[in-house]
Design a protein around this motif. Structure first.
Motif: not given
Ligand code: NAD
Ligand code: UGA
Length: 469
Positions: A315, A318-319, A322, A354, A356, A359, A362-363
């Motif tokens: 997680n 991925q964060k 972004s 799921d 990447p 995620h 979306k961010e």
């Protein structure tokens, strides 16, 4: 003594049921293989004359369907009579993480397994071997057995229609994108059970194309658990290399050089050391969450915490990506166009579960970016479902929006940044001169897979960021 298997029924015509049964049909022309599903649309796509409309894209799959469909491979929604006719039934239904109730967010939702067992209990005739193909929590075979046994205890059974079942575990290790090759040349086939005759019947099927030395037989629980652990170990390697990708970026080392150096040690091995945007797909996350749940259930909280970290790093990666994009684009992407290259969770599949991309996109949308998403195999309707946002009609400057782009160049046109999320071959050899001319300077390339020639991109005036570099 093994029971001769003439007819197989597979419940579940998904990413596992479809390709696995196609390969069994190809390798065992003497066996009739029936694949059934409750999803009518999926079955009609498996039966579509136009092989480009198959519900699953897998290299090599359509050739097998063309060869075997209608001969010894059939797709149907008639669950009742196909169960009744089968000597062996594979359960290949979905086993996602529970979204509500006890264990929500971690435990596996067994409702589709439970329903399949009840269908089998109701419709099966005579002696039937049940094979768990789905990935299941350890001891699920026990649940299936109980459902099968209790249902026929409650029935008044005539002697001639007497039912009997053996339950085997036979987890699948195929990876999407290489499923046909993995099925035709498996590293191993794992069969768990305590009925030697049933094990011999299943072994005989695989022996049509798999060397017997590669067929491992074991007890039921070890077989079920091994599948979860195999996925956990694979995912752990990805989180390990991704954690080091961040350290490389901070220290000036290069993750590819580090991966090569450590992977040359036979004990470590060279596979699964490609850093990227974090693992996706329908299984790694749910199987590790399930492992964490099982460990907690048995009071092993340190073991649970250890495996939870594999998910947490995923997680975080991925964060992290972004955040880097926003930072490099001067702290704001509001109204800026970002071309997204790749939406499937890996190359050579149309599966987005799921991914990447979901995620990260979306961010970026949340931050006001205008995304032009291009993928060679994923359809816009699927992206709409995954992002839960409709695509915009106009391509220009709609803050916090996305549209489906038809080519790399369309994604790049007037874009401030290009972001590679899936490692499709097409993205490995891009024309950076053409792309640079199409983009709005100062332009950026973010390569989360480390697959492009960033020096070429730089030479053409594009700023670059590559994972672990
Ligand atoms: P999927 O969602 O693609 O397919 C499952 C299918 O089962 C669906 O089409 C659904 O409609 C059908 N189904 C559900 N309940 C049914 C019922 N009662 N009767 C008839 N049909 C029913 O899932 P998948 O990716 O094929 O995965 C199936 C299992 O295999 C999971 O346990 C998964 O963990 C495991 N697995 C998946 C992969 C992979 O690469 N996708 C690899 C190895 C193992
Ligand atoms: C994985 C396992 O590899 C299969 O053995 C297993 O059967 C399957 O899960 C399952 O149980 O569903 P799959 O998810 O299809 O297969 O694909 P992988 O090749 O394992 O890739 C998973 C994710 O990890 C992808 O997002 C991929 O891009 C990523 N990955 C993989 C990396 O980031 N780096 C790597 O080095 C390898």
């Amino acid at each position: 003594m093994s029971h001769k298997i003439k007819t197989i029924c597979c419940i579940g015509a998904g990413y596992v049921g479809g390709p696995t049964m196609a390969v069994i049909a190809k390798k065992c022309p003497h066996i009739q293989v029936m694949v059934v599903d409750i999803n009518h649309e999926r079955i009609s796509r498996w039966n579509d004359h136009n092989l480009c409309n198959l519900p699953i894209y897998e290299p090599g799959l359509k050739e097998i369907i063309e060869k075997c469909r209608g001969k010894n491979l059939h797709f149907s929604t008639d669950i009742e009579s196909n169960i009744a006719a089968a000597d062996m039934i594979f359960i290949s239904v979905n086993t996602p993480t529970k979204v509500k109730g006890l264990g929500a967010g971690h435990a596996i939702d067994l409702k589709w397994i439970d329903a399949s067992a009840r269908q089998i209990a109701k419709y099966a005739k005579g002696y039937t071997i049940i094979v768990e193909k789905s990935t299941l929590p350890v001891k699920t075979a026990e649940t299936i057995k109980q459902i099968l046994e209790s249902s026929h205890q409650n029935m008044v059974i005539k002697e001639e229609s007497k039912k009997a079942f053996s339950v085997l575990s036979n987890p699948e290790f195929l990876a999407e994108g290489s499923a046909i090759n993995d099925l035709e040349n498996p590293d191993r086939v794992l069969i768990g059970g305590n009925d030697n005759n049933a094990i011999a019947s299943l072994t005989e099927i695989y022996s049509n194309w798999v060397n017997r030395e590669k067929i491992i037989t074991t007890d039921l629980w070890s077989s079920e658990l091994s599948k979860l652990i195999a996925n956990a170990f694979l995912a752990q390697r990805i989180s390990s290399i991704n954690s080091i990708s961040a350290l490389c970026e901070s220290t000036g080392a290069d993750i590819n050089n580090v991966a090569l150096a450590i992977g040359s040690d036979k004990r470590i091995g060279k596979y699964f050391l490609q850093s990227g945007p974090g693992f996706g797909g329908s299984c790694f996350r749910k199987d590790i969450l399930n492992l964490v749940y099982i460990c907690k259930h048995y009071g092993l909280k340190e073991v649970a915490a250890y495996w939870q970290q594999v998910i947490d790093i995923n997680n975080w990666q991925q964060k992290r990506i972004s955040n880097i994009i926003i930072e490099k684009l001067f702290g704001t992407i509001s109204g800026k166009k970002i071309g997204i290259l790749g939406f499937s969770f890996k190359a050579n599949t149309n599966d987005t579960r799921d991914s990447p991309s979901i995620h990260i996109c979306k961010e970026l949308i949340e931050e006001g970016g205008c995304l032009a998403i291009y993928d060679p195999k994923v359809i816009p309707e699927q992206i709409e479902i995954d992002l839960s946002i409709k695509q915009t009609k106009s391509k220009k400057d709609s803050e916090g929006s996305w549209y489906f782009s038809r080519s790399v160049l369309d994604s790049a046109k007037d874009a401030d940044a290009l972001l590679i999320i899936t490692e499709w071959d097409e993205f490995k050899k891009l024309n950076w001169e053409e792309i640079s001319n199409a983009m709005r300077p100062p332009s950026w390339l973010f390569d989360t897979r480390g697959i492009t020639n960033i020096y070429e991109a730089r030479k053409n005036g594009i700023n670059t960021w590559r994972v672990g570099n």
